[in-house]
Design a protein around this motif. Structure first.
Motif, PDB file in Angstrom:
ATOM      1  N   ASN A   1     -41.630  32.440  31.717  1.00 47.34           N
ATOM      2  CA  ASN A   1     -42.897  32.227  31.121  1.00 47.34           C
ATOM      3  C   ASN A   1     -43.998  31.104  31.857  1.00 47.34           C
ATOM      4  O   ASN A   1     -45.246  31.802  32.089  1.00 47.34           O
ATOM      5  CB  ASN A   1     -42.694  31.589  29.687  1.00 47.34           C
ATOM      6  CG  ASN A   1     -41.988  32.955  28.900  1.00 47.34           C
ATOM      7  OD1 ASN A   1     -42.185  33.962  29.225  1.00 47.34           O
ATOM      8  ND2 ASN A   1     -41.466  32.255  27.880  1.00 47.34           N
ATOM      9  N   LEU A   2     -43.438  30.163  32.217  1.00 48.94           N
ATOM     10  CA  LEU A   2     -44.438  29.389  33.004  1.00 48.94           C
ATOM     11  C   LEU A   2     -44.818  29.670  34.478  1.00 48.94           C
ATOM     12  O   LEU A   2     -45.956  29.546  34.614  1.00 48.94           O
ATOM     13  CB  LEU A   2     -43.842  27.904  32.938  1.00 48.94           C
ATOM     14  CG  LEU A   2     -44.003  27.051  31.982  1.00 48.94           C
ATOM     15  CD1 LEU A   2     -43.591  25.686  32.163  1.00 48.94           C
ATOM     16  CD2 LEU A   2     -45.635  26.714  31.700  1.00 48.94           C
TER      17      LEU A   2
ATOM     18  N   ASP B   1     -34.780  26.150  31.654  1.00 44.93           N
ATOM     19  CA  ASP B   1     -34.076  27.098  31.644  1.00 44.93           C
ATOM     20  C   ASP B   1     -34.787  28.427  32.062  1.00 44.93           C
ATOM     21  O   ASP B   1     -36.153  28.522  32.094  1.00 44.93           O
ATOM     22  CB  ASP B   1     -33.606  27.342  30.123  1.00 44.93           C
ATOM     23  CG  ASP B   1     -34.947  27.524  29.017  1.00 44.93           C
ATOM     24  OD1 ASP B   1     -35.215  28.890  28.915  1.00 44.93           O
ATOM     25  OD2 ASP B   1     -35.706  26.610  28.954  1.00 44.93           O
ATOM     26  N   ALA B   2     -34.013  29.482  32.296  1.00 42.21           N
ATOM     27  CA  ALA B   2     -34.618  30.746  33.125  1.00 42.21           C
ATOM     28  C   ALA B   2     -35.678  31.303  32.305  1.00 42.21           C
ATOM     29  O   ALA B   2     -36.580  31.671  32.893  1.00 42.21           O
ATOM     30  CB  ALA B   2     -33.513  31.609  33.383  1.00 42.21           C
ATOM     31  N   LEU B   3     -35.642  31.281  31.135  1.00 41.66           N
ATOM     32  CA  LEU B   3     -36.677  32.007  30.327  1.00 41.66           C
ATOM     33  C   LEU B   3     -38.039  31.545  30.132  1.00 41.66           C
ATOM     34  O   LEU B   3     -39.061  31.859  30.461  1.00 41.66           O
ATOM     35  CB  LEU B   3     -36.394  32.097  28.739  1.00 41.66           C
ATOM     36  CG  LEU B   3     -35.400  33.272  28.462  1.00 41.66           C
ATOM     37  CD1 LEU B   3     -34.914  33.375  26.932  1.00 41.66           C
ATOM     38  CD2 LEU B   3     -36.033  34.796  28.464  1.00 41.66           C
TER      39      LEU B   3
ATOM     40  N   GLY C   1     -39.041  21.979  28.500  1.00 39.83           N
ATOM     41  CA  GLY C   1     -40.182  23.077  28.815  1.00 39.83           C
ATOM     42  C   GLY C   1     -41.792  22.449  28.290  1.00 39.83           C
ATOM     43  O   GLY C   1     -42.555  22.985  29.016  1.00 39.83           O
ATOM     44  N   MET C   2     -41.675  22.153  27.029  1.00 44.76           N
ATOM     45  CA  MET C   2     -42.863  21.598  26.355  1.00 44.76           C
ATOM     46  C   MET C   2     -43.533  20.753  27.218  1.00 44.76           C
ATOM     47  O   MET C   2     -44.455  20.593  27.414  1.00 44.76           O
ATOM     48  CB  MET C   2     -42.724  21.354  25.062  1.00 44.76           C
ATOM     49  CG  MET C   2     -42.529  22.634  24.187  1.00 44.76           C
ATOM     50  SD  MET C   2     -41.696  22.104  22.460  1.00 44.76           S
ATOM     51  CE  MET C   2     -42.871  22.035  21.384  1.00 44.76           C
TER      52      MET C   2
END
Lengths: 281, 368
Positions: free
Chosen positions: A174-175, A168-170, A140-141
């Motif tokens: 956010n993104l 992942d879903a979370l 994600g990062m």
């Protein structure tokens, strides 16, 4: 005149007997400030379509017009967020973004460039990791770095090739919000390629399905008439959302089934026996 | 945030991770997992070294006995039973004149190692004395514009090692200077690649001996006026030419097979050709270039011995050859000493390259 226009695009790969038509007769026009999502199955030629628009590939036939001019090669006006991040592993987060910014604004001083880098790295909440290498970051990062790099170039149009596919879903949620924020802030034009109908519904003004390849072509478009800013939890109760979502999924299921039955028909084997061997042993 | 540098990190970086296990043993900080690690990394290698030395000893003893029996037998046949008795007594007494000449035992090799060191001390002292004696004279000669008198005695074993290291590094630098730029050009341009490919394919498998002869032909003529000893020049050029191929091929491969994603990034950012090479292509091919350089250095060290031997350059290769020709009583054990020294230096050179590679490359390799 549309902002981005694709006229009768065909794209073939391979040569001679091995030539296959991946995209066939693609027509698309996007207005300035619009957010368009293209939804399609994996392997349907989505990435090929993206690369035609950003200029990494050239169409076999047809033309891509950006602001009325044909596209030849890449341009800083069209920023790309790649599916697989494509960060340079030997550079830190800051250096990855800096390299892009420096190319776009060659006349700015190092201090100004660094300010831009810091601004965008801050925007994706990675200031603490600015001196880390991609290897030390989570998926994600890394994707956020890729987002920062694309946006720091201040492109007029953002092209996203399944940018959140591997997350992942979370993190994904956010993104999505971050991308919408930036898009909304100075009303850029955005094209999102995704395999997630809900993502398209949440983010875009229009969703266009890509029928699976070979010979992939665009299906009928679905307008999404939902007020912005949209709220994820409330969306589920929105009748408009439900209706559009069902329509799109039904459409995709239909073309999926169609393809399956076509495939079944194609693989009917002839009923033959190796006669020459009968009774030999 | 700066990370602290500890002994453990440094040794692991250099591929010498077992050292930190050893440290844990002595400082008494050994945990249970560490104990298993200690067994695997220190006890097992030590045991296998001891086993190796034991087998070597037994093998050497068997060969010694066979050789001794043959000698006695031969004396019996040629000169009769009395001579055979004399020979048996002579061998048993350990007299140098009649010792069987065969594979030396570990203890003999160790003795030779010590004698080589003693020899080095004697020669060093000799050299120092010579320098002192000629200091005044040399100062006068230099002021008169004449060449100073230099020590021309035989080199010690350590001098020969130093000479070999000099040769191998000069050869390695030559290989690096030739192979990397050509490799990059070939990797970038398919046209140049097809221009050079036949050349690489044909000359890559050529043996060191033939390279030496080729270099000898050329250098001999080029340096025809010079009275200097050309053996060093000939040997380092030959070493460089023999060993550069791995770097050349690896660099070309690394440059031509850069990940397509990185190339796409370069295209989307619209990097210029120069920037593209130095900011994207070279960094991403560094791991392969270093793999090539590592192979080049080990090949250079390996062919060095053969080339020094041919070129009569006063290094380890010449040492081995001279000991073999010499046929003195301890020649065989000196050759084995040289063998170990060559092996250990080769290992250290490999570690050196690994350390440099880990420092400059993003793709951290575990030490083998």
């Amino acid at each position: 005149m549309s902002y981005l226009e694709l006229n009768n695009i065909h794209k073939n790969y391979g040569q001679g007997d091995y030539e296959t038509e991946v995209l066939s007769n693609i027509n698309l026009s996007i207005e300035e400030g619009e957010f368009v999502a293209i939804v399609g199955f994996t392997g349907s030629g989505k990435t090929t379509l993206v690369n035609l628009i950003n200029g990494l590939l050239e169409p076999t036939r047809g033309e891509v017009l950006f602001k009325g001019k044909p596209v030849f090669g890449t341009s800083h006006e069209r920023g790309v967020i790649f599916q697989n991040y494509s960060l340079l592993p030997w550079l830190t987060v800051g250096q990855n973004v800096f390299m892009a910014v420096k190319e776009v604004f060659p006349k700015k001083s190092k201090k100004e460039l660094n300010a831009i880098v810091e601004e965008y790295v801050e925007m994706v909440n990675l200031s603490h990791a600015i001196n880390k290498r991609p290897k030390e970051l989570s998926g994600g990062m890394r994707q956020r770095v890729a987002v920062a790099r694309a946006l720091a170039m201040k492109p007029e149009m953002i092209i996203m090739d399944e940018p959140l596919g591997a997350l992942d879903a979370l993190t994904r949620g956010n993104l999505q919000d971050e991308i919408l924020n930036i898009w909304g802030k100075d009303k850029r034009t955005a094209l999102l390629i995704t395999n997630d109908v809900d993502e398209g519904l949440y983010m875009a003004d229009r969703i266009i399905p890509l029928k699976p390849g070979p010979k992939a072509t665009l299906g009928p478009e679905f307008k999404i008439d939902i007020e912005r800013p949209r709220d994820k939890t409330e969306l589920n109760d929105n009748p408009n959302f439900k209706k559009t979502r069902n329509a799109i999924i039904e459409y995709l299921m239909d073309i999926g089934n169609e393809r399956k039955s076509e495939a079944q028909e194609a693989i009917v084997l002839p009923d033959v026996e190796p006669k020459a061997f009968v009774g030999r042993f | 945030m700066k990370q602290s540098i500890t002994l453990g990190k440094v040794t692991k970086f250099m591929g010498l991770g077992f050292l930190s296990t050893l440290k844990a043993l002595f400082t008494g900080k050994l945990e249970k997992e560490d104990f298993i690690k200690f067994l695997r990394k220190i006890v097992v290698p030590l045991a296998s070294i001891l086993l190796f030395i034991g087998l070597w000893h037994l093998g050497a003893k068997t060969l010694y006995d066979r050789e001794a029996n043959f000698k006695i037998e031969k004396a019996l046949e040629d000169q009769g039973p009395e001579a055979a008795e004399v020979m048996r007594a002579c061998i048993a007494s350990g007299d140098l004149s009649c010792q069987p000449n065969t594979l030396p035992a570990p203890a003999q090799v160790w003795e030779s190692y010590k004698s080589l060191l003693r020899d080095h001390n004697i020669i060093s002292a000799d050299k120092a004395a010579f320098k002192e004696k000629t200091a005044a004279l040399n100062a006068k000669r230099i002021s008169e514009g004449r060449a100073p008198i230099v020590y021309t005695g035989r080199p010690s074993f350590i001098d020969q090692i130093v000479m070999s290291l000099k040769t191998v590094f000069a050869g390695f630098l030559l290989a690096l200077v030739i192979a990397i730029p050509i490799g990059i050009l070939i990797g970038l341009s398919p046209t140049l690649k097809s221009a050079f490919n036949w050349f690489i394919q044909i000359f890559k498998p050529v043996s060191p001996v033939v390279w030496y002869l080729l270099v000898f032909m050329i250098v001999k003529t080029v340096l025809i006026d010079s009275t200097e000893d050309s053996s060093f020049v000939i040997s380092f050029i030959s070493v460089g030419l023999c060993s550069m191929w791995a770097t050349l091929v690896n660099t070309a491969m690394g440059v031509s097979s850069v990940d397509k994603d990185y190339i796409n990034v370069a295209k989307v950012l619209k990097l210029g050709p120069f920037q593209k090479v130095f900011k994207v292509i070279l960094p991403s091919s560094l791991p392969l270039i270093f793999t090539g350089l590592k192979i080049t250095l080990s090949v250079a060290w390996m062919v060095l011995i053969a080339i020094e031997l041919l070129a009569q350059s006063p290094g380890l290769g010449l040492f081995v050859w001279e000991e073999f020709q010499n046929g003195a009583n301890d020649s065989n054990s000196k050759i084995i000493v040289a063998m170990f020294v060559i092996g250990i230096i080769g290992f250290l050179l490999d570690r050196l390259m690994l350390t440099i590679q880990n420092t400059v490359s993003f793709n951290k390799n575990e030490g083998l």
